[in-house]
Design an enzyme around this catalytic site. Sequence first.
Site, PDB file in Angstrom:
ATOM      1  CB  SER A  15      -0.944  -0.005   1.201  1.00 49.44           C
ATOM      2  OG  SER A  15      -0.264   0.198   2.419  1.00 49.44           O
ATOM      3  NE  ARG A  93      14.551 -12.033   4.060  1.00 45.39           N
ATOM      4  CZ  ARG A  93      14.478 -13.051   4.904  1.00 45.39           C
ATOM      5  NH1 ARG A  93      13.358 -13.273   5.575  1.00 45.39           N
ATOM      6  NH2 ARG A  93      15.523 -13.826   5.118  1.00 45.39           N
ATOM      7  CG  LEU A  95      18.337  -4.592   3.223  1.00 42.35           C
ATOM      8  CD1 LEU A  95      17.942  -3.207   2.733  1.00 42.35           C
ATOM      9  CD2 LEU A  95      18.506  -5.565   2.048  1.00 42.35           C
ATOM     10  CG  HIS A 111       9.859   1.704  12.011  1.00 41.61           C
ATOM     11  ND1 HIS A 111      10.027   0.330  11.966  1.00 41.61           N
ATOM     12  CD2 HIS A 111       9.632   2.010  13.308  1.00 41.61           C
ATOM     13  CE1 HIS A 111       9.916  -0.151  13.193  1.00 41.61           C
ATOM     14  NE2 HIS A 111       9.676   0.835  14.027  1.00 41.61           N
ATOM     15  CG  ASP A 144      25.955  -0.139   8.617  1.00 42.41           C
ATOM     16  OD1 ASP A 144      27.181  -0.026   8.811  1.00 42.41           O
ATOM     17  OD2 ASP A 144      25.408  -0.115   7.486  1.00 42.41           O
TER      18      ASP A 144
HETATM   19  C1  GRF Z   1       3.237  -0.863   7.170  1.00 42.45           C
HETATM   20  O1  GRF Z   1       2.839  -0.831   8.525  1.00 42.45           O
HETATM   21  C2  GRF Z   1       4.576  -0.199   7.047  1.00 42.45           C
HETATM   22  O2  GRF Z   1       4.790   0.788   8.033  1.00 42.45           O
HETATM   23  C3  GRF Z   1       5.538  -1.306   7.260  1.00 42.45           C
HETATM   24  O3  GRF Z   1       4.956  -2.420   6.615  1.00 42.45           O
HETATM   25  C4  GRF Z   1       3.509  -2.322   6.761  1.00 42.45           C
HETATM   26  C5  GRF Z   1       2.807  -2.731   5.489  1.00 42.45           C
HETATM   27  O4  GRF Z   1       3.140  -1.800   4.505  1.00 42.45           O
HETATM   28  N1  GRF Z   1       6.829  -0.956   6.700  1.00 42.45           N
HETATM   29  P1  GRF Z   1       2.578  -1.931   2.983  1.00 42.45           P
HETATM   30  O5  GRF Z   1       1.071  -1.900   3.046  1.00 42.45           O
HETATM   31  O6  GRF Z   1       3.061  -3.261   2.420  1.00 42.45           O
HETATM   32  O7  GRF Z   1       3.148  -0.740   2.282  1.00 42.45           O
END
Ligand code: GRF
Length: 198
Positions: A15, A93, A95, A111, A144
């Site tokens: 999304s 994942r 990194l 985040h 990092d």
């Molecule tokens: C969201 O809560 C985002 O903050 C986190 O992953 C979740 C799903 O994001 N990084 P999306 O709908 O796949 O963009």
Amino acid sequence: MTHRRVAILISGGGSNMVALLRSMHGDHPATPVLVLSNDPGAGGLVRARELGVATAVVDHRPFAGDRAAFEDSLQAALAPHAPDLICLAGFMRILTPGFVGRWKGRMLNIHPSLLPLYPGLHTHARALANGDREHGCTVHEVTDELDHGPILGQARVPIEPGDTPDILAARVLVKEHLLYPAVLRRYAMGDRTPVLLP
Ligand code: GRF
């Protein structure tokens, strides 16, 4: 200024990726060149194709924990599209410093917390368990240290009585979809002034 070429890395529904794609038009200084997922079943791949953006998959499972080898394949999938910037958007994942170093200063992440609060997972449940009155999301440069890079934007939401992690996550996600495009637009112009949404 030539358009900055943006690759977006996802693992799931995407999304945030969709919000970023939809923002890159008109006088926007960036253009999307690739949506890449570590999961071949990621719903975001279908959404990216529907929006006319090239997609790629580098399934992490065959690498069986060899993160460097997985990242070499990531890099090989990215290279033909010559991205200038990488946006991590629900990319699940971790990194290695090798990949992060290669993209230092050119890789962003969103985040779902008000960093430095709650790096890592289950941020909404942790904010609720702590009795916080507000929560939100952060866009930061990737370094990092997981979820600890320079903050490029934040958006806040209230925590309401009766909130569950899912309710709170949905409220935060609405703000994510506003924050990430706003940060990318500014960052693509070389402006690192943090975007602070109410
Ligand atoms: C969201 O809560 C985002 O903050 C986190 O992953 C979740 C799903 O994001 N990084 P999306 O709908 O796949 O963009």
